[in-house]
Design an enzyme around this catalytic site. Sequence first.
Site, PDB file in Angstrom:
ATOM      1  N   CYS A 138      -4.245  -1.068   5.968  1.00  0.00           N
ATOM      2  CA  CYS A 138      -3.353  -0.412   6.925  1.00  0.00           C
ATOM      3  C   CYS A 138      -2.532   0.659   6.185  1.00  0.00           C
ATOM      4  CB  CYS A 138      -2.437  -1.460   7.548  1.00  0.00           C
ATOM      5  SG  CYS A 138      -1.169  -2.092   6.422  1.00  0.00           S
TER       6      CYS A 138
ATOM      7  N   CYS B 160      -0.357  -0.901   3.322  1.00  0.00           N
ATOM      8  CA  CYS B 160      -1.157  -1.360   2.188  1.00  0.00           C
ATOM      9  C   CYS B 160      -1.782  -0.185   1.443  1.00  0.00           C
ATOM     10  CB  CYS B 160      -2.219  -2.347   2.653  1.00  0.00           C
ATOM     11  SG  CYS B 160      -1.485  -3.901   3.246  1.00  0.00           S
TER      12      CYS B 160
ATOM     13  N   GLU C 125      -3.233  -7.532   0.669  1.00  0.00           N
ATOM     14  CA  GLU C 125      -3.264  -6.508  -0.381  1.00  0.00           C
ATOM     15  C   GLU C 125      -1.941  -6.424  -1.126  1.00  0.00           C
ATOM     16  OE1 GLU C 125      -5.414  -4.457   3.177  1.00  0.00           O
ATOM     17  OE2 GLU C 125      -3.998  -6.086   2.894  1.00  0.00           O
TER      18      GLU C 125
ATOM     19  N   HIS D  63       1.080  -8.942   3.670  1.00  0.00           N
ATOM     20  CA  HIS D  63      -0.353  -8.668   3.820  1.00  0.00           C
ATOM     21  C   HIS D  63      -1.067  -9.054   2.528  1.00  0.00           C
ATOM     22  CE1 HIS D  63      -0.162  -5.420   7.213  1.00  0.00           C
ATOM     23  NE2 HIS D  63       0.718  -6.385   7.411  1.00  0.00           N
TER      24      HIS D  63
END
Length: 176
Positions: A87, A90, A59, A57
């Site tokens: 999410c 993250c 992040e 992801h």
Amino acid sequence: METQLTPDEQYMHEAILEAKKAGEMDEVPIGAVIVLEGEIIARAHNLRETRQSSIAHAEVLAIDEACRKLGTWRLENTVLYVTLEPCPMCAGAIMLSRVKKVVYGAKDPKGGCAGTFMNLLQDDRFNHQSEVVTGVLEEECSGLLSNFFRELREKKKLKKRQIKAALEQDTGIDRG
């Protein structure tokens, strides 16, 4: 008359540029940048499909880059700008790396953990909380995601039509 962008909008614009890079790669268009003392020290975009990695992801990738650049896992005085609300994974990485502030654009009602679905970033049961700012350039961030998923649905419909047409053509062929 030109409108002056706030610092949060300027950095979110940089995260949007990262998100666009992801979209060009057929990745979900999410981008992130990490800022320390007014300087971008890390930038990343989603690479889950490219790397076939569930943890790629934007992040997490930006946090990893910032930690390497600073030579520490503690990102205590940093600000993370991300186009979509983090999410659970993250949000956990943000909390564990001690990011001071998180600024995000679009809300994620199905999995956002910075205030929409739940708020891991400001849960005082943890030993670190982050300041959270929401809705910065929200319309532009949401639009990137909406357009991406609309185009994805259209591509799937086209592929189904192509398969159906190919099967209909094949019915006239003697296979026996």
